[in-house]
Design an enzyme around this catalytic site. Sequence first.
Site, PDB file in Angstrom:
ATOM      1  N   LYS A  13       0.840  -1.209   0.000  1.00 32.15           N
ATOM      2  CA  LYS A  13       0.000   0.000   0.000  1.00 32.15           C
ATOM      3  C   LYS A  13       0.873   1.255   0.000  1.00 32.15           C
ATOM      4  O   LYS A  13       0.661   2.177  -0.779  1.00 32.15           O
ATOM      5  CB  LYS A  13      -0.909   0.056   1.247  1.00 32.15           C
ATOM      6  CG  LYS A  13      -1.837  -1.119   1.408  1.00 32.15           C
ATOM      7  CD  LYS A  13      -2.726  -0.960   2.633  1.00 32.15           C
ATOM      8  CE  LYS A  13      -1.965  -0.970   3.951  1.00 32.15           C
ATOM      9  NZ  LYS A  13      -1.287  -2.237   4.262  1.00 32.15           N
ATOM     10  N   ARG A  88      -9.395   1.363   8.566  1.00 28.01           N
ATOM     11  CA  ARG A  88      -9.005  -0.002   8.877  1.00 28.01           C
ATOM     12  C   ARG A  88     -10.106  -0.730   9.629  1.00 28.01           C
ATOM     13  O   ARG A  88      -9.936  -1.903   9.963  1.00 28.01           O
ATOM     14  CB  ARG A  88      -7.792   0.064   9.784  1.00 28.01           C
ATOM     15  CG  ARG A  88      -6.518  -0.385   9.127  1.00 28.01           C
ATOM     16  CD  ARG A  88      -5.489  -0.336  10.215  1.00 28.01           C
ATOM     17  NE  ARG A  88      -4.324  -1.056   9.907  1.00 28.01           N
ATOM     18  CZ  ARG A  88      -3.292  -0.560   9.245  1.00 28.01           C
ATOM     19  NH1 ARG A  88      -3.319   0.662   8.779  1.00 28.01           N
ATOM     20  NH2 ARG A  88      -2.231  -1.290   9.055  1.00 28.01           N
ATOM     21  N   ARG A 127      11.943  -5.796   4.503  1.00 23.21           N
ATOM     22  CA  ARG A 127      11.584  -4.387   4.354  1.00 23.21           C
ATOM     23  C   ARG A 127      12.521  -3.476   5.140  1.00 23.21           C
ATOM     24  O   ARG A 127      12.921  -3.765   6.245  1.00 23.21           O
ATOM     25  CB  ARG A 127      10.160  -4.139   4.843  1.00 23.21           C
ATOM     26  CG  ARG A 127       9.866  -2.627   4.901  1.00 23.21           C
ATOM     27  CD  ARG A 127       8.450  -2.303   4.945  1.00 23.21           C
ATOM     28  NE  ARG A 127       7.783  -2.844   6.100  1.00 23.21           N
ATOM     29  CZ  ARG A 127       6.465  -2.731   6.284  1.00 23.21           C
ATOM     30  NH1 ARG A 127       5.739  -2.119   5.374  1.00 23.21           N
ATOM     31  NH2 ARG A 127       5.904  -3.241   7.348  1.00 23.21           N
ATOM     32  N   ARG A 160      11.382  -1.941  10.840  1.00 22.36           N
ATOM     33  CA  ARG A 160      10.330  -1.506  11.777  1.00 22.36           C
ATOM     34  C   ARG A 160      10.176  -2.452  12.958  1.00 22.36           C
ATOM     35  O   ARG A 160      10.307  -3.651  12.797  1.00 22.36           O
ATOM     36  CB  ARG A 160       9.000  -1.376  11.031  1.00 22.36           C
ATOM     37  CG  ARG A 160       8.821  -0.004  10.434  1.00 22.36           C
ATOM     38  CD  ARG A 160       7.671   0.089   9.481  1.00 22.36           C
ATOM     39  NE  ARG A 160       6.440  -0.535   9.935  1.00 22.36           N
ATOM     40  CZ  ARG A 160       5.310  -0.528   9.226  1.00 22.36           C
ATOM     41  NH1 ARG A 160       5.277   0.077   8.045  1.00 22.36           N
ATOM     42  NH2 ARG A 160       4.233  -1.112   9.683  1.00 22.36           N
ATOM     43  N   ARG A 171      -0.630  -9.036  13.090  1.00 25.82           N
ATOM     44  CA  ARG A 171      -1.197  -7.974  12.234  1.00 25.82           C
ATOM     45  C   ARG A 171      -2.064  -8.578  11.126  1.00 25.82           C
ATOM     46  O   ARG A 171      -3.090  -7.998  10.751  1.00 25.82           O
ATOM     47  CB  ARG A 171      -0.072  -7.119  11.640  1.00 25.82           C
ATOM     48  CG  ARG A 171       0.541  -6.177  12.678  1.00 25.82           C
ATOM     49  CD  ARG A 171       1.921  -5.681  12.284  1.00 25.82           C
ATOM     50  NE  ARG A 171       1.935  -4.947  11.039  1.00 25.82           N
ATOM     51  CZ  ARG A 171       3.042  -4.787  10.296  1.00 25.82           C
ATOM     52  NH1 ARG A 171       4.187  -5.303  10.679  1.00 25.82           N
ATOM     53  NH2 ARG A 171       2.979  -4.095   9.186  1.00 25.82           N
TER      54      ARG A 171
HETATM   55  P1  AP5 Z   1       4.884  -1.683   1.845  1.00 25.12           P
HETATM   56  O1  AP5 Z   1       4.601  -0.776   0.709  1.00 25.12           O
HETATM   57  O2  AP5 Z   1       5.696  -1.186   2.975  1.00 25.12           O
HETATM   58  O3  AP5 Z   1       3.522  -2.353   2.354  1.00 25.12           O
HETATM   59  P2  AP5 Z   1       2.313  -1.754   3.179  1.00 25.12           P
HETATM   60  O4  AP5 Z   1       1.090  -2.364   2.581  1.00 25.12           O
HETATM   61  O5  AP5 Z   1       2.397  -0.278   3.266  1.00 25.12           O
HETATM   62  O6  AP5 Z   1       2.601  -2.465   4.572  1.00 25.12           O
HETATM   63  P3  AP5 Z   1       2.599  -1.870   6.044  1.00 25.12           P
HETATM   64  O7  AP5 Z   1       3.304  -2.883   6.914  1.00 25.12           O
HETATM   65  O8  AP5 Z   1       3.069  -0.474   6.072  1.00 25.12           O
HETATM   66  O9  AP5 Z   1       1.098  -1.973   6.350  1.00 25.12           O
HETATM   67  P4  AP5 Z   1       0.461  -1.947   7.673  1.00 25.12           P
HETATM   68  O10 AP5 Z   1      -0.905  -1.793   7.196  1.00 25.12           O
HETATM   69  O11 AP5 Z   1       0.668  -3.118   8.559  1.00 25.12           O
HETATM   70  O12 AP5 Z   1       1.246  -0.787   8.456  1.00 25.12           O
HETATM   71  P5  AP5 Z   1       0.869   0.694   8.789  1.00 25.12           P
HETATM   72  O13 AP5 Z   1       2.076   1.504   8.816  1.00 25.12           O
HETATM   73  O14 AP5 Z   1      -0.279   1.149   7.965  1.00 25.12           O
HETATM   74  O15 AP5 Z   1       5.582  -3.000   1.241  1.00 25.12           O
HETATM   75  C1  AP5 Z   1       6.026  -4.058   2.077  1.00 25.12           C
HETATM   76  C2  AP5 Z   1       7.392  -4.596   1.595  1.00 25.12           C
HETATM   77  O16 AP5 Z   1       7.240  -5.206   0.332  1.00 25.12           O
HETATM   78  C3  AP5 Z   1       8.452  -3.498   1.384  1.00 25.12           C
HETATM   79  O17 AP5 Z   1       9.711  -3.998   1.725  1.00 25.12           O
HETATM   80  C4  AP5 Z   1       8.353  -3.196  -0.113  1.00 25.12           C
HETATM   81  O18 AP5 Z   1       9.573  -2.676  -0.623  1.00 25.12           O
HETATM   82  C5  AP5 Z   1       8.026  -4.564  -0.676  1.00 25.12           C
HETATM   83  N1  AP5 Z   1       7.190  -4.485  -1.867  1.00 25.12           N
HETATM   84  C6  AP5 Z   1       6.195  -3.587  -2.144  1.00 25.12           C
HETATM   85  N2  AP5 Z   1       5.637  -3.861  -3.346  1.00 25.12           N
HETATM   86  C7  AP5 Z   1       6.276  -4.984  -3.812  1.00 25.12           C
HETATM   87  C8  AP5 Z   1       6.135  -5.766  -4.998  1.00 25.12           C
HETATM   88  N3  AP5 Z   1       5.189  -5.475  -5.922  1.00 25.12           N
HETATM   89  N4  AP5 Z   1       6.950  -6.844  -5.148  1.00 25.12           N
HETATM   90  C9  AP5 Z   1       7.885  -7.144  -4.202  1.00 25.12           C
HETATM   91  N5  AP5 Z   1       8.077  -6.447  -3.070  1.00 25.12           N
HETATM   92  C10 AP5 Z   1       7.275  -5.379  -2.866  1.00 25.12           C
HETATM   93  O19 AP5 Z   1       0.337   0.519  10.301  1.00 25.12           O
HETATM   94  C11 AP5 Z   1       1.209   0.120  11.341  1.00 25.12           C
HETATM   95  C12 AP5 Z   1       0.442   0.055  12.635  1.00 25.12           C
HETATM   96  O20 AP5 Z   1      -0.081   1.372  12.958  1.00 25.12           O
HETATM   97  C13 AP5 Z   1      -0.802  -0.846  12.641  1.00 25.12           C
HETATM   98  O21 AP5 Z   1      -0.456  -2.179  12.936  1.00 25.12           O
HETATM   99  C14 AP5 Z   1      -1.642  -0.176  13.737  1.00 25.12           C
HETATM  100  O22 AP5 Z   1      -1.191  -0.531  15.032  1.00 25.12           O
HETATM  101  C15 AP5 Z   1      -1.372   1.304  13.535  1.00 25.12           C
HETATM  102  N6  AP5 Z   1      -2.343   1.949  12.626  1.00 25.12           N
HETATM  103  C16 AP5 Z   1      -2.076   2.556  11.431  1.00 25.12           C
HETATM  104  N7  AP5 Z   1      -3.204   3.005  10.856  1.00 25.12           N
HETATM  105  C17 AP5 Z   1      -4.222   2.672  11.706  1.00 25.12           C
HETATM  106  C18 AP5 Z   1      -5.628   2.841  11.658  1.00 25.12           C
HETATM  107  N8  AP5 Z   1      -6.237   3.435  10.622  1.00 25.12           N
HETATM  108  N9  AP5 Z   1      -6.360   2.386  12.719  1.00 25.12           N
HETATM  109  C19 AP5 Z   1      -5.778   1.801  13.768  1.00 25.12           C
HETATM  110  N10 AP5 Z   1      -4.452   1.587  13.866  1.00 25.12           N
HETATM  111  C20 AP5 Z   1      -3.671   2.021  12.840  1.00 25.12           C
HETATM  112 MG    MG Z   2       2.797   1.074   4.854  1.00 27.94          MG
END
Ligand code: AP5
Ligand code: MG
Length: 213
Positions: A13, A88, A127, A160, A171
Amino acid sequence: MKIIMLGAPGAGKGTQAIKIAEKYGIPHVSTGDIFRANIKGNTPLGMEAKKYMDEGKLVPDELTVRILLDRVSKDDCSKGYVLDGFPRTIVQADVLKEELTKLGDAIDYAINVDVPDENIVKRMSGRRACVNCGATYHIEHIPPKKEGICDNCGSELILRDDDKPETVQKRLDVYHEQTQPLIDYYEKDGVLKTVDGTKPMEEVFKAITDILG
Ligand code: AP5
Ligand code: MG
């Protein structure tokens, strides 16, 4: 243009949202990045969010919604935005819809980046993320030009805290339980578009730009 990125943790994402933001000239709004910046700065919000994030749980809706609505009310969001990691939960989606409705507005696209769980755990261990600008790399698939340094802003790249395999599994469980229902939610609203997130990054981006035009 108002876009939501849906998908499991690690689906890509953030990677795609940054590219969308650049191409269409709209801000990339990631609740995860906002929380991480606050953790880095040791703010009260950061300390509160960290309790949940380190365990792979969601930060409570009330706090998350407040942060998000504050961010999208800023001037730079007036022409649209790409939301990454929000909503979410159904509660978050409902609040967002209500707020937009009040403004006579609505979400244009909810892009579901589809990646099966098996691929996710592998991706997470490789990552590396920039705490300064939120750019994301993968040591094998999408490496930075210089090891450990962000191409964009020159800051240091980190693994991270919530990318440990046990936390990633938690997660994923939380995702299936609380976030996946949003796929049906946006399908019903007629704005859902699904792309195959297992393809290489540029192919996924091409599929998205074919949708957005
Ligand atoms: P990446 O682009 O980093 O993936 P992502 O979908 O952004 O994954 P996140 O881990 O950031 O999602 P998340 O939803 O768990 O975390 P968030 O920060 O939102 O890609 C992943 C890896 O794959 C990278 O190494 C990338 O280079 C690689 N990659 C990408 N595309 C690729 C491809 N096509 N082929 C190969 N490799 C590829 O949230 C973190 C925490 O914050 C949550 O757990 C929660 O506690 C809190 N939080 C955040 N938002 C909320 C909310 N709205 N409500 C409640 N809690 C929240
Ligand atoms: Mg992300």
